[in-house]
Design an enzyme around this catalytic site. Sequence first.
Site, PDB file in Angstrom:
ATOM      1  N   LYS A  78       0.862  -1.180   0.000  1.00  0.00           N
ATOM      2  CA  LYS A  78       0.000   0.000   0.000  1.00  0.00           C
ATOM      3  C   LYS A  78       0.893   1.221   0.000  1.00  0.00           C
ATOM      4  O   LYS A  78       1.845   1.307   0.773  1.00  0.00           O
ATOM      5  CB  LYS A  78      -0.881  -0.022   1.263  1.00  0.00           C
ATOM      6  CG  LYS A  78      -1.780   1.171   1.406  1.00  0.00           C
ATOM      7  CD  LYS A  78      -3.155   0.897   0.830  1.00  0.00           C
ATOM      8  CE  LYS A  78      -3.954   2.147   0.565  1.00  0.00           C
ATOM      9  NZ  LYS A  78      -3.689   2.768  -0.747  1.00  0.00           N
ATOM     10  N   LYS A  97       5.315   1.842  -3.218  1.00  0.00           N
ATOM     11  CA  LYS A  97       5.240   3.204  -3.764  1.00  0.00           C
ATOM     12  C   LYS A  97       5.484   3.105  -5.264  1.00  0.00           C
ATOM     13  O   LYS A  97       6.132   2.165  -5.723  1.00  0.00           O
ATOM     14  CB  LYS A  97       6.320   4.095  -3.121  1.00  0.00           C
ATOM     15  CG  LYS A  97       6.065   5.567  -3.231  1.00  0.00           C
ATOM     16  CD  LYS A  97       5.133   6.095  -2.142  1.00  0.00           C
ATOM     17  CE  LYS A  97       4.712   7.516  -2.409  1.00  0.00           C
ATOM     18  NZ  LYS A  97       3.960   8.092  -1.279  1.00  0.00           N
ATOM     19  N   ASP A 145      -0.306  10.844  -4.542  1.00  0.00           N
ATOM     20  CA  ASP A 145       0.856  11.489  -3.902  1.00  0.00           C
ATOM     21  C   ASP A 145       1.091  12.760  -4.717  1.00  0.00           C
ATOM     22  O   ASP A 145       0.156  13.249  -5.383  1.00  0.00           O
ATOM     23  CB  ASP A 145       2.077  10.549  -3.926  1.00  0.00           C
ATOM     24  CG  ASP A 145       3.223  11.050  -3.048  1.00  0.00           C
ATOM     25  OD1 ASP A 145       3.111  10.975  -1.814  1.00  0.00           O
ATOM     26  OD2 ASP A 145       4.234  11.544  -3.587  1.00  0.00           O
ATOM     27  N   ASN A 158      -2.320  19.168  -1.634  1.00  0.00           N
ATOM     28  CA  ASN A 158      -3.303  18.484  -0.792  1.00  0.00           C
ATOM     29  C   ASN A 158      -2.954  18.549   0.707  1.00  0.00           C
ATOM     30  O   ASN A 158      -3.779  18.958   1.533  1.00  0.00           O
ATOM     31  CB  ASN A 158      -3.419  17.026  -1.261  1.00  0.00           C
ATOM     32  CG  ASN A 158      -4.242  16.184  -0.322  1.00  0.00           C
ATOM     33  OD1 ASN A 158      -3.718  15.564   0.599  1.00  0.00           O
ATOM     34  ND2 ASN A 158      -5.542  16.196  -0.519  1.00  0.00           N
ATOM     35  N   THR A 170      -4.331  13.463   5.495  1.00  0.00           N
ATOM     36  CA  THR A 170      -2.893  13.620   5.769  1.00  0.00           C
ATOM     37  C   THR A 170      -2.632  14.939   6.490  1.00  0.00           C
ATOM     38  O   THR A 170      -1.920  14.989   7.504  1.00  0.00           O
ATOM     39  CB  THR A 170      -2.073  13.542   4.462  1.00  0.00           C
ATOM     40  OG1 THR A 170      -2.448  12.358   3.767  1.00  0.00           O
ATOM     41  CG2 THR A 170      -0.589  13.523   4.747  1.00  0.00           C
TER      42      THR A 170
HETATM   43  P1  NDP Z   1       0.586  17.859  -4.154  1.00  0.00           P
HETATM   44  O1  NDP Z   1       1.017  17.490  -5.523  1.00  0.00           O
HETATM   45  O2  NDP Z   1      -0.856  18.069  -3.888  1.00  0.00           O
HETATM   46  O3  NDP Z   1       1.367  19.165  -3.656  1.00  0.00           O
HETATM   47  C1  NDP Z   1       2.755  19.198  -3.621  1.00  0.00           C
HETATM   48  C2  NDP Z   1       3.194  20.584  -3.190  1.00  0.00           C
HETATM   49  O4  NDP Z   1       4.602  20.566  -2.958  1.00  0.00           O
HETATM   50  C3  NDP Z   1       2.940  21.625  -4.251  1.00  0.00           C
HETATM   51  O5  NDP Z   1       2.684  22.862  -3.630  1.00  0.00           O
HETATM   52  C4  NDP Z   1       4.279  21.658  -5.004  1.00  0.00           C
HETATM   53  O6  NDP Z   1       4.544  22.862  -5.688  1.00  0.00           O
HETATM   54  C5  NDP Z   1       5.244  21.488  -3.844  1.00  0.00           C
HETATM   55  N1  NDP Z   1       6.498  20.922  -4.352  1.00  0.00           N
HETATM   56  C6  NDP Z   1       6.674  19.777  -5.056  1.00  0.00           C
HETATM   57  N2  NDP Z   1       7.966  19.608  -5.369  1.00  0.00           N
HETATM   58  C7  NDP Z   1       8.607  20.683  -4.855  1.00  0.00           C
HETATM   59  C8  NDP Z   1       9.962  21.079  -4.840  1.00  0.00           C
HETATM   60  N3  NDP Z   1      10.910  20.342  -5.418  1.00  0.00           N
HETATM   61  N4  NDP Z   1      10.255  22.240  -4.200  1.00  0.00           N
HETATM   62  C9  NDP Z   1       9.301  22.983  -3.591  1.00  0.00           C
HETATM   63  N5  NDP Z   1       7.992  22.648  -3.581  1.00  0.00           N
HETATM   64  C10 NDP Z   1       7.666  21.522  -4.200  1.00  0.00           C
HETATM   65  O7  NDP Z   1       1.180  16.707  -3.203  1.00  0.00           O
HETATM   66  P2  NDP Z   1       0.739  16.298  -1.731  1.00  0.00           P
HETATM   67  O8  NDP Z   1       0.289  17.494  -0.977  1.00  0.00           O
HETATM   68  O9  NDP Z   1      -0.154  15.120  -1.845  1.00  0.00           O
HETATM   69  O10 NDP Z   1       2.112  15.752  -1.136  1.00  0.00           O
HETATM   70  C11 NDP Z   1       3.048  16.598  -0.451  1.00  0.00           C
HETATM   71  C12 NDP Z   1       3.985  15.755   0.384  1.00  0.00           C
HETATM   72  O11 NDP Z   1       3.220  14.968   1.319  1.00  0.00           O
HETATM   73  C13 NDP Z   1       4.834  14.730  -0.391  1.00  0.00           C
HETATM   74  O12 NDP Z   1       6.070  14.579   0.265  1.00  0.00           O
HETATM   75  C14 NDP Z   1       4.035  13.447  -0.247  1.00  0.00           C
HETATM   76  O13 NDP Z   1       4.838  12.288  -0.404  1.00  0.00           O
HETATM   77  C15 NDP Z   1       3.555  13.603   1.190  1.00  0.00           C
HETATM   78  N6  NDP Z   1       2.391  12.781   1.555  1.00  0.00           N
HETATM   79  C16 NDP Z   1       1.211  12.907   0.886  1.00  0.00           C
HETATM   80  C17 NDP Z   1       0.137  12.151   1.257  1.00  0.00           C
HETATM   81  C18 NDP Z   1      -1.214  12.338   0.653  1.00  0.00           C
HETATM   82  O14 NDP Z   1      -2.175  11.750   1.166  1.00  0.00           O
HETATM   83  N7  NDP Z   1      -1.374  13.131  -0.391  1.00  0.00           N
HETATM   84  C19 NDP Z   1       0.250  11.119   2.316  1.00  0.00           C
HETATM   85  C20 NDP Z   1       1.506  11.137   3.018  1.00  0.00           C
HETATM   86  C21 NDP Z   1       2.540  11.926   2.614  1.00  0.00           C
HETATM   87  P3  NDP Z   1       4.506  22.888  -7.295  1.00  0.00           P
HETATM   88  O15 NDP Z   1       3.045  22.890  -7.651  1.00  0.00           O
HETATM   89  O16 NDP Z   1       5.197  24.128  -7.675  1.00  0.00           O
HETATM   90  O17 NDP Z   1       5.219  21.652  -7.763  1.00  0.00           O
END
Ligand code: NDP
Length: 447
Positions: free
Chosen positions: A90, A126, A166, A240, A209
């Site tokens: 998962k 993953k 993700d 998210n 999350t």
């Molecule tokens: P989203 O795609 O919804 O959002 C990602 C955010 O992070 C965006 O604002 C994006 O900006 C920014 N971002 C991505 N890459 C970079 C970078 N290199 N430098 C700066 N900002 C960056 O993803 P999520 O919110 O779902 O996920 C965010 C984190 O949470 C990740 O690490 C993910 O693995 C973790 N996570 C998520 C879960 C979930 O349920 N969604 C569960 C557990 C962990 P931009 O639009 O400019 O790329």
Amino acid sequence: MQAKIDAFMEEVRARNSHEPEFLQAVQEVAETVIPYIATQEIYNGKNILLRMVEPERAIMFRVPWVDDKGEIHVNRGYRIQMNSAIGPYKGGLRFHPSVNLSILKFLAFEQVFKNSLTTLPMGGGKGGSDFDPKGKSDDEIMRFCHSFMSELFRHIGPNTDVPAGDIGVGAREIGFLFGMYRKMRNEFTGVLTGKGLTWGGSEIRPEATGYGTVYFAENMLKTKDNSFEGKTVLVSGSGNVAQYATEKAIQLGAKVVTLSDSSGYIYDEEGIDNDKLKFVMELKNEKRGRISEYADKYSSAKFHKGKTPWEEKCDIALPCATQNELNGDDAQKLIDNGCMCVSEGANMPCDSDAVLAFHKAKIFFAPGKASNAGGVATSGLEMTQNSLRFKWTRKEVDEKLKQIMNDIHEKCVQYGTDEDGYIDYVKGANIAGFVKVADAMLAQGVI
Ligand code: NDP
């Protein structure tokens, strides 16, 4: 003990020398789990951690797709099936140009511990692709998702491997992926989580999350009779996790002053209220715009191009964007500015130097595998509801989520409290996560 850890890491490094993020994640676990194993006769000499760092299976595949102009593109797809000792694999799918084997193996490895901590029967995996969804039309996203699933479908299933979203994979992408799976298999099952509410999704999954990250921080603060009320909070990211961490922090009486994306961060001196957050959600989830547009709309905010939020003053920091977005210098700035609590919403957003600095300063620090486990836990609840063909209410799911976050916190306290009373949540989460998986592996023999 350090010699044992070094020897272990040398062996892992020899086999994975080009995978820095994976090695970083393994090192962090090895430093806390190997000393624990040495004190436990049943795990000694069984090479369990060495078995856990090797994926049970790593699948890599071609994803060809056609853009709106008729041009053909090829991306690379992956699924890492890391460990299924306690349940089906998962873990999410990430679509981002930075995706490679190292990043997905680090995420899959962390996922094994995280899923174990949730108390639900889920193994770890993953996957994803180096596809960049930015600037693509809905039709292009659909064609890519359909092509991706036309290969992935043969490797997953509701009792085998259940992917989710993700970075770059939200409700829209899950819809396209699920549609193709259903067509290829000719069956409607809970093979993906994060589905729409009308076709098998769970209440609270989008929020889980971010909410969970805040619930975990709330639990940490409670150990010192403190709370979110009146606190200044820095949030990074605007996707998210960041959106719902902000929503919950506001609900608990905090003032959230920053959000960011890969182009920079906004600082709103008046704080982000519910109306402003609604604007961010529309901007990011529907218009797919940039966070700088927030500062164009609200005069109380300023956009800081190419920077991260950690230079601002705060009580609580919630890094919710991506791995290694907060380094040792950032950590020192946060500590010097009076930050008392850091709860990771993203996976491994704080690098090793930052974690060291937080521990040295003895402030609250929660690693993502504990504090962001609410997302996968609620995915587990979605799987349960799908199996039962039943649906819990929003209130019921939120209560279960809260309870799970409390339980994870308790487990971290149990395994992570040092002699001086400081709670090392990294140590606690690693050991608690390890014990359940290791026991299952021991019971099942060498396979
Ligand atoms: P989203 O795609 O919804 O959002 C990602 C955010 O992070 C965006 O604002 C994006 O900006 C920014 N971002 C991505 N890459 C970079 C970078 N290199 N430098 C700066 N900002 C960056 O993803 P999520 O919110 O779902 O996920 C965010 C984190 O949470 C990740 O690490 C993910 O693995 C973790 N996570 C998520 C879960 C979930 O349920 N969604 C569960 C557990 C962990 P931009 O639009 O400019 O790329």
